[in-house]
Write a protein that holds these residues in place. Sequence first.
Motif, PDB file in Angstrom:
ATOM      1  N   MET A   1      64.987  92.780  42.403  1.00 30.07           N
ATOM      2  CA  MET A   1      65.978  91.716  41.546  1.00 30.07           C
ATOM      3  C   MET A   1      65.189  90.389  41.142  1.00 30.07           C
ATOM      4  SD  MET A   1      69.386  91.349  40.962  1.00 30.07           S
ATOM      5  CE  MET A   1      69.744  89.847  39.754  1.00 30.07           C
ATOM      6  N   ARG A   2      65.325  90.065  40.027  1.00 28.46           N
ATOM      7  CA  ARG A   2      64.768  88.908  39.440  1.00 28.46           C
ATOM      8  C   ARG A   2      66.025  87.803  39.501  1.00 28.46           C
ATOM      9  NH1 ARG A   2      59.667  86.706  38.884  1.00 28.46           N
ATOM     10  NH2 ARG A   2      59.806  85.295  37.273  1.00 28.46           N
ATOM     11  N   TYR A   3      65.844  86.638  40.155  1.00 32.85           N
ATOM     12  CA  TYR A   3      66.737  85.711  40.402  1.00 32.85           C
ATOM     13  C   TYR A   3      66.578  84.693  39.216  1.00 32.85           C
ATOM     14  CZ  TYR A   3      67.656  87.737  44.924  1.00 32.85           C
ATOM     15  OH  TYR A   3      67.911  88.322  45.818  1.00 32.85           O
ATOM     16  N   ARG A   4      67.663  84.140  38.751  1.00 33.66           N
ATOM     17  CA  ARG A   4      67.397  82.698  37.860  1.00 33.66           C
ATOM     18  C   ARG A   4      66.922  81.784  38.787  1.00 33.66           C
ATOM     19  NH1 ARG A   4      73.062  83.891  34.994  1.00 33.66           N
ATOM     20  NH2 ARG A   4      72.941  85.847  34.155  1.00 33.66           N
ATOM     21  N   THR A   5      66.073  80.621  37.966  1.00 32.63           N
ATOM     22  CA  THR A   5      65.351  79.789  38.794  1.00 32.63           C
ATOM     23  C   THR A   5      65.945  78.473  38.379  1.00 32.63           C
ATOM     24  OG1 THR A   5      63.852  79.449  36.806  1.00 32.63           O
ATOM     25  CG2 THR A   5      63.171  81.154  38.385  1.00 32.63           C
ATOM     26  N   ILE A   6      65.851  77.457  39.307  1.00 28.86           N
ATOM     27  CA  ILE A   6      66.200  76.120  39.028  1.00 28.86           C
ATOM     28  C   ILE A   6      64.936  75.605  38.293  1.00 28.86           C
ATOM     29  CG2 ILE A   6      66.803  73.921  40.098  1.00 28.86           C
ATOM     30  CD1 ILE A   6      67.890  75.741  42.346  1.00 28.86           C
ATOM     31  N   CYS A   7      65.108  75.077  37.149  1.00 31.39           N
ATOM     32  CA  CYS A   7      63.823  74.334  36.327  1.00 31.39           C
ATOM     33  C   CYS A   7      63.831  73.007  36.350  1.00 31.39           C
ATOM     34  CB  CYS A   7      63.972  74.859  35.123  1.00 31.39           C
ATOM     35  SG  CYS A   7      63.676  76.627  35.183  1.00 31.39           S
ATOM     36  N   LYS A   8      65.108  72.312  36.249  1.00 28.20           N
ATOM     37  CA  LYS A   8      65.432  71.057  35.711  1.00 28.20           C
ATOM     38  C   LYS A   8      65.278  70.029  36.995  1.00 28.20           C
ATOM     39  CE  LYS A   8      67.775  71.821  31.504  1.00 28.20           C
ATOM     40  NZ  LYS A   8      69.086  71.622  30.533  1.00 28.20           N
ATOM     41  N   ASN A   9      64.699  68.821  36.882  1.00 37.49           N
ATOM     42  CA  ASN A   9      64.399  67.926  37.843  1.00 37.49           C
ATOM     43  C   ASN A   9      66.046  67.320  38.297  1.00 37.49           C
ATOM     44  OD1 ASN A   9      63.413  66.350  39.909  1.00 37.49           O
ATOM     45  ND2 ASN A   9      63.179  64.527  38.360  1.00 37.49           N
ATOM     46  N   LYS A  10      67.110  67.238  37.664  1.00 38.78           N
ATOM     47  CA  LYS A  10      68.215  66.840  38.006  1.00 38.78           C
ATOM     48  C   LYS A  10      68.917  68.130  38.721  1.00 38.78           C
ATOM     49  CE  LYS A  10      71.066  68.299  33.932  1.00 38.78           C
ATOM     50  NZ  LYS A  10      71.885  67.816  32.699  1.00 38.78           N
ATOM     51  N   GLU A  11      68.745  69.193  38.670  1.00 45.06           N
ATOM     52  CA  GLU A  11      69.283  70.266  39.256  1.00 45.06           C
ATOM     53  C   GLU A  11      68.611  70.399  40.943  1.00 45.06           C
ATOM     54  OE1 GLU A  11      68.327  73.684  37.060  1.00 45.06           O
ATOM     55  OE2 GLU A  11      70.001  73.264  35.571  1.00 45.06           O
ATOM     56  N   PHE A  12      67.362  69.985  40.845  1.00 44.62           N
ATOM     57  CA  PHE A  12      66.516  69.897  42.310  1.00 44.62           C
ATOM     58  C   PHE A  12      66.971  68.799  42.841  1.00 44.62           C
ATOM     59  CE2 PHE A  12      63.334  72.724  40.466  1.00 44.62           C
ATOM     60  CZ  PHE A  12      62.877  73.485  41.599  1.00 44.62           C
ATOM     61  N   THR A  13      67.258  67.481  42.159  1.00 50.03           N
ATOM     62  CA  THR A  13      67.844  66.435  42.839  1.00 50.03           C
ATOM     63  C   THR A  13      69.390  66.536  43.521  1.00 50.03           C
ATOM     64  OG1 THR A  13      66.539  65.059  41.368  1.00 50.03           O
ATOM     65  CG2 THR A  13      68.240  64.197  42.230  1.00 50.03           C
ATOM     66  N   ARG A  14      69.983  67.477  42.539  1.00 50.94           N
ATOM     67  CA  ARG A  14      71.432  67.629  43.060  1.00 50.94           C
ATOM     68  C   ARG A  14      71.453  68.247  44.506  1.00 50.94           C
ATOM     69  NH1 ARG A  14      75.430  71.098  43.334  1.00 50.94           N
ATOM     70  NH2 ARG A  14      74.187  72.897  42.603  1.00 50.94           N
ATOM     71  N   VAL A  15      70.517  69.564  44.243  1.00 48.07           N
ATOM     72  CA  VAL A  15      70.633  70.182  45.547  1.00 48.07           C
ATOM     73  C   VAL A  15      70.351  69.471  46.857  1.00 48.07           C
ATOM     74  CG1 VAL A  15      69.645  72.379  46.711  1.00 48.07           C
ATOM     75  CG2 VAL A  15      70.319  72.421  44.306  1.00 48.07           C
ATOM     76  N   TYR A  16      69.008  68.497  46.640  1.00 46.38           N
ATOM     77  CA  TYR A  16      68.678  67.890  47.529  1.00 46.38           C
ATOM     78  C   TYR A  16      69.519  66.935  48.245  1.00 46.38           C
ATOM     79  CZ  TYR A  16      63.633  69.519  46.452  1.00 46.38           C
ATOM     80  OH  TYR A  16      62.712  70.154  46.446  1.00 46.38           O
ATOM     81  N   ALA A  17      70.369  66.156  47.167  1.00 45.48           N
ATOM     82  CA  ALA A  17      71.200  65.261  47.717  1.00 45.48           C
ATOM     83  C   ALA A  17      72.627  65.779  48.397  1.00 45.48           C
ATOM     84  CB  ALA A  17      71.580  64.374  46.532  1.00 45.48           C
ATOM     85  N   ARG A  18      72.998  66.652  47.727  1.00 44.22           N
ATOM     86  CA  ARG A  18      74.544  67.465  48.076  1.00 44.22           C
ATOM     87  C   ARG A  18      74.298  68.532  48.980  1.00 44.22           C
ATOM     88  NH1 ARG A  18      77.818  66.942  42.589  1.00 44.22           N
ATOM     89  NH2 ARG A  18      77.553  64.890  42.253  1.00 44.22           N
TER      90      ARG A  18
END
Length: 116
Positions: A1-18
């Motif tokens: 199964m191919r997963y959707r990826t997190i590409c944008k920096n703001k998405e990475f930052t949100r996961v790191y922060a929250r």
Amino acid sequence: MRYRTICKNKEFTRVYARGKSYVHPQLVLYVAKNRVGHTRIGLTATKKVGCAVLRNRARRVMRAALAEHLPADIGGYDVILVARAQTPRLKSTQVSKTLAKLMRAAGLPDRAVPRT
């Protein structure tokens, strides 16, 4: 199964922060709920890991471990795996076991069938 990826920096930052982090000497797992409704995956290997060949190997090994353990129907989560310095030097089975431990700690379901 191919997963959707997190590409944008703001998405990475949100996961790191929250998101919640789960640390192991071989790997770091960040998990956060999202509102998209499907699971998104991010793989990170910094220059501390080594040269480009080692960073690509680390991402390849992490991707294989995710394919083995992460079910497709867990709902809306953002999952980020961060490679540590020793990650590219490990066998894929070792990274897979480590990811299983981290996912258990995070409360995520595991797709791998328990061995008898």
